[in-house]
Scaffold this motif. Structure first.
Motif, PDB file in Angstrom:
ATOM      1  N   CYS A  58      19.649  11.329 -23.743  1.00  0.00           N
ATOM      2  CA  CYS A  58      20.001  12.080 -22.540  1.00  0.00           C
ATOM      3  C   CYS A  58      19.670  13.558 -22.739  1.00  0.00           C
ATOM      4  CB  CYS A  58      21.492  11.895 -22.250  1.00  0.00           C
ATOM      5  SG  CYS A  58      22.076  12.788 -20.807  1.00  0.00           S
ATOM      6  N   MET A  59      19.292  14.229 -21.656  1.00  0.00           N
ATOM      7  CA  MET A  59      18.927  15.641 -21.735  1.00  0.00           C
ATOM      8  C   MET A  59      20.141  16.567 -21.808  1.00  0.00           C
ATOM      9  SD  MET A  59      15.640  15.730 -21.787  1.00  0.00           S
ATOM     10  CE  MET A  59      15.214  17.415 -21.332  1.00  0.00           C
ATOM     11  N   CYS A  60      21.322  16.076 -21.408  1.00  0.00           N
ATOM     12  CA  CYS A  60      22.506  16.933 -21.413  1.00  0.00           C
ATOM     13  C   CYS A  60      23.223  16.849 -22.760  1.00  0.00           C
ATOM     14  CB  CYS A  60      23.437  16.565 -20.263  1.00  0.00           C
ATOM     15  SG  CYS A  60      24.423  15.086 -20.529  1.00  0.00           S
ATOM     16  N   LEU A  61      24.304  17.606 -22.886  1.00  0.00           N
ATOM     17  CA  LEU A  61      25.040  17.693 -24.147  1.00  0.00           C
ATOM     18  C   LEU A  61      26.317  16.866 -24.138  1.00  0.00           C
ATOM     19  CD1 LEU A  61      24.547  21.500 -24.860  1.00  0.00           C
ATOM     20  CD2 LEU A  61      23.295  19.578 -25.853  1.00  0.00           C
ATOM     21  N   GLY A  62      26.488  16.039 -23.106  1.00  0.00           N
ATOM     22  CA  GLY A  62      27.647  15.162 -23.050  1.00  0.00           C
ATOM     23  C   GLY A  62      28.839  15.827 -22.395  1.00  0.00           C
ATOM     24  N   GLU A  63      29.910  15.016 -22.253  1.00  0.00           N
ATOM     25  CA  GLU A  63      31.111  15.554 -21.615  1.00  0.00           C
ATOM     26  C   GLU A  63      32.368  15.452 -22.478  1.00  0.00           C
ATOM     27  OE1 GLU A  63      30.473  11.313 -20.029  1.00  0.00           O
ATOM     28  OE2 GLU A  63      29.239  13.116 -20.125  1.00  0.00           O
ATOM     29  N   ARG A  78      30.556  12.966 -36.113  1.00  0.00           N
ATOM     30  CA  ARG A  78      30.760  13.705 -34.866  1.00  0.00           C
ATOM     31  C   ARG A  78      29.877  13.072 -33.802  1.00  0.00           C
ATOM     32  NH1 ARG A  78      30.523  17.443 -39.090  1.00  0.00           N
ATOM     33  NH2 ARG A  78      32.297  18.904 -39.191  1.00  0.00           N
ATOM     34  N   ALA A  79      30.462  12.748 -32.676  1.00  0.00           N
ATOM     35  CA  ALA A  79      29.707  12.055 -31.621  1.00  0.00           C
ATOM     36  C   ALA A  79      30.099  12.600 -30.260  1.00  0.00           C
ATOM     37  CB  ALA A  79      29.963  10.554 -31.681  1.00  0.00           C
ATOM     38  N   ALA A  80      29.191  12.430 -29.287  1.00  0.00           N
ATOM     39  CA  ALA A  80      29.444  12.884 -27.921  1.00  0.00           C
ATOM     40  C   ALA A  80      29.230  11.741 -26.948  1.00  0.00           C
ATOM     41  CB  ALA A  80      28.527  14.052 -27.565  1.00  0.00           C
ATOM     42  N   LEU A  81      30.102  11.686 -25.954  1.00  0.00           N
ATOM     43  CA  LEU A  81      29.983  10.698 -24.882  1.00  0.00           C
ATOM     44  C   LEU A  81      29.093  11.258 -23.780  1.00  0.00           C
ATOM     45  CD1 LEU A  81      30.949   8.072 -23.436  1.00  0.00           C
ATOM     46  CD2 LEU A  81      32.876   9.427 -22.555  1.00  0.00           C
ATOM     47  N   HIS A  82      28.167  10.411 -23.293  1.00  0.00           N
ATOM     48  CA  HIS A  82      27.253  10.815 -22.220  1.00  0.00           C
ATOM     49  C   HIS A  82      27.414   9.892 -21.022  1.00  0.00           C
ATOM     50  CE1 HIS A  82      24.539  13.788 -24.297  1.00  0.00           C
ATOM     51  NE2 HIS A  82      25.227  13.305 -25.315  1.00  0.00           N
ATOM     52  N   HIS A  83      27.866  10.470 -19.913  1.00  0.00           N
ATOM     53  CA  HIS A  83      27.932   9.778 -18.615  1.00  0.00           C
ATOM     54  C   HIS A  83      28.753   8.491 -18.658  1.00  0.00           C
ATOM     55  CE1 HIS A  83      24.977  12.715 -17.442  1.00  0.00           C
ATOM     56  NE2 HIS A  83      24.204  12.331 -18.427  1.00  0.00           N
ATOM     57  N   GLY A  84      29.667   8.415 -19.607  1.00  0.00           N
ATOM     58  CA  GLY A  84      30.545   7.262 -19.670  1.00  0.00           C
ATOM     59  C   GLY A  84      29.883   5.978 -20.113  1.00  0.00           C
ATOM     60  N   THR A  85      28.635   6.080 -20.592  1.00  0.00           N
ATOM     61  CA  THR A  85      27.906   4.852 -20.943  1.00  0.00           C
ATOM     62  C   THR A  85      27.310   4.856 -22.348  1.00  0.00           C
ATOM     63  OG1 THR A  85      25.863   5.737 -19.975  1.00  0.00           O
ATOM     64  CG2 THR A  85      27.287   4.429 -18.536  1.00  0.00           C
ATOM     65  N   SER A  86      27.093   6.036 -22.926  1.00  0.00           N
ATOM     66  CA  SER A  86      26.399   6.079 -24.215  1.00  0.00           C
ATOM     67  C   SER A  86      26.988   7.154 -25.123  1.00  0.00           C
ATOM     68  CB  SER A  86      24.900   6.346 -24.012  1.00  0.00           C
ATOM     69  OG  SER A  86      24.703   7.602 -23.382  1.00  0.00           O
ATOM     70  N   LEU A  87      26.678   7.026 -26.421  1.00  0.00           N
ATOM     71  CA  LEU A  87      27.135   7.968 -27.430  1.00  0.00           C
ATOM     72  C   LEU A  87      25.937   8.591 -28.132  1.00  0.00           C
ATOM     73  CD1 LEU A  87      30.042   6.125 -29.319  1.00  0.00           C
ATOM     74  CD2 LEU A  87      30.275   8.060 -27.757  1.00  0.00           C
ATOM     75  N   ARG A  88      26.116   9.835 -28.565  1.00  0.00           N
ATOM     76  CA  ARG A  88      25.114  10.492 -29.405  1.00  0.00           C
ATOM     77  C   ARG A  88      25.748  10.814 -30.753  1.00  0.00           C
ATOM     78  NH1 ARG A  88      21.977  15.045 -26.628  1.00  0.00           N
ATOM     79  NH2 ARG A  88      21.121  13.135 -25.724  1.00  0.00           N
ATOM     80  N   TRP A  89      25.062  10.405 -31.801  1.00  0.00           N
ATOM     81  CA  TRP A  89      25.493  10.666 -33.185  1.00  0.00           C
ATOM     82  C   TRP A  89      24.239  10.992 -33.979  1.00  0.00           C
ATOM     83  CZ3 TRP A  89      25.792   6.544 -37.391  1.00  0.00           C
ATOM     84  CH2 TRP A  89      26.329   7.071 -38.577  1.00  0.00           C
ATOM     85  N   ASP A  90      24.344  11.947 -34.910  1.00  0.00           N
ATOM     86  CA  ASP A  90      23.135  12.361 -35.630  1.00  0.00           C
ATOM     87  C   ASP A  90      22.632  11.314 -36.615  1.00  0.00           C
ATOM     88  OD1 ASP A  90      24.903  12.596 -37.745  1.00  0.00           O
ATOM     89  OD2 ASP A  90      24.756  14.776 -37.905  1.00  0.00           O
ATOM     90  N   GLY A  91      23.356  10.210 -36.758  1.00  0.00           N
ATOM     91  CA  GLY A  91      22.886   9.124 -37.608  1.00  0.00           C
ATOM     92  C   GLY A  91      21.924   8.187 -36.907  1.00  0.00           C
ATOM     93  N   TRP A  92      21.685   8.424 -35.624  1.00  0.00           N
ATOM     94  CA  TRP A  92      20.789   7.573 -34.845  1.00  0.00           C
ATOM     95  C   TRP A  92      19.561   8.341 -34.385  1.00  0.00           C
ATOM     96  CZ3 TRP A  92      25.683   6.661 -31.574  1.00  0.00           C
ATOM     97  CH2 TRP A  92      26.481   5.688 -32.160  1.00  0.00           C
ATOM     98  N   ASP A  93      18.472   7.610 -34.148  1.00  0.00           N
ATOM     99  CA  ASP A  93      17.248   8.226 -33.619  1.00  0.00           C
ATOM    100  C   ASP A  93      17.302   8.393 -32.106  1.00  0.00           C
ATOM    101  OD1 ASP A  93      16.103   8.357 -36.140  1.00  0.00           O
ATOM    102  OD2 ASP A  93      15.229   6.358 -35.982  1.00  0.00           O
ATOM    103  N   SER A  94      18.247   7.718 -31.451  1.00  0.00           N
ATOM    104  CA  SER A  94      18.407   7.822 -30.001  1.00  0.00           C
ATOM    105  C   SER A  94      19.875   7.637 -29.673  1.00  0.00           C
ATOM    106  CB  SER A  94      17.565   6.769 -29.275  1.00  0.00           C
ATOM    107  OG  SER A  94      18.101   5.470 -29.486  1.00  0.00           O
TER     108      SER A  94
END
Length: 284
Positions: A58-63, A78-94
């Motif tokens: 996602c292009m945004c920084l999460g909520e 450390r992880a961020a929730l995006h649009h209530g559907t996905s997570l971002r974590w630096d251990g993943w490529d996406s």
């Protein structure tokens, strides 16, 4: 931690920040987090389980930002929730898709973190609006173009247009509308449908405009000026307002009466971007 599952298994406490996450993993907005520990941790960790990687970011920084911590208070992830559907974590490529996004949003909402629920509602509304405009565009499609609809709609999903698609579409339309005036009117009517944005986006909506650009400006003017069909006129307004659709010299040939009509129609139909662009171009 070399896997998200391992991080979840080792977590004994979670700090939840009601804001997005910077690239450093820190919350974007300083503030006191919601601290989740004891018996409540298990429910949150279950909601943070993932179904798999999405292959996109996602292009945004999460909520919402989560700091997963061990028994000693050390940060595991450390992880961020995006649009209530996905997570971002630096251990993943996406970004990763949540196994139960609504469940996580519901858990947060029950703990007075309402941002994700509001964002999920907004996302659903956006998707519903996009689906509605796509249906309108499909319904406005000339009969001869129906066999090509799947390929046309795919353009917006892939970001690219199959080679020769415009040529095949033109051939189909020429067979259905041998008369150039009728073909031009059909394209204008089709281009009026959908989002109506002067940008032509989503991308599949731009294809009729590509064919309209092959018509001399005087034919566009003649078809629009002689028509009482609102969709033909809205399509003409959208076409003429498009970026580099026509040269200033061509636009200067649009009669003032037609220009006024196109601007007023665009305004009354909520197409303020089209009207605003046409105003300086056509008001002389």
């Amino acid at each position: 931690m070399n896997s998200w599952a391992q991080a979840l298994a080792a977590t004994r406490r979670v700090e939840v920040f009601e804001c997005g996450m910077a690239s450093s993993g820190e919350p974007l907005t300083p503030g006191r987090p919601l601290v989740v520990d004891g018996a409540e941790v298990a429910g949150l960790l279950e909601a943070l389980a993932i179904a798999g990687l999405s292959g996109a970011s996602c292009m945004c920084l999460g909520e919402t930002t989560f700091h997963l911590m061990d028994a000693d208070g050390g940060v595991l992830a450390r992880a961020a929730l995006h649009h209530g559907t996905s997570l971002r974590w630096d251990g993943w490529d996406s970004d990763a898709m949540l196994r139960d996004g609504p469940g996580l949003v519901q858990w947060l909402d029950a703990h007075d973190i309402s941002g994700p629920a509001a964002e999920a509602d907004a996302s659903r509304a956006r998707r519903a609006a996009e689906e509605r405009t796509q249906r309108e565009w499909v319904e406005a499609c000339p009969q001869s173009a129906v066999p090509l609809l799947d390929e046309l709609l795919l353009i917006s999903r892939t970001g690219s247009q199959p080679a020769g698609l415009t040529d095949r579409l033109e051939q189909a339309l020429c067979a259905e509308f041998p008369d150039r005036t009728k073909r031009c009117a059909a394209l204008l009517r089709w281009y009026a449908a959908g989002s109506g944005r002067r940008s032509g986006h989503p991308m599949h909506e731009k294809v009729p405009d590509e064919l309209l650009r092959t018509f001399p400006i005087d034919e566009i003017i003649e078809v629009a000026a002689s028509s009482d069909d609102v969709d033909v006129l809205l399509g003409a307004a959208r076409h003429l307002s498009g970026w580099k659709a026509r040269t200033p010299k061509e636009l200067a040939t649009v009669p003032s009466a037609l220009a006024t009509r196109l601007i007023e129609l665009s305004s009354t139909h909520g197409r303020t971007d089209v009207a605003a662009e046409l105003e300086p171009l056509l008001r002389r």
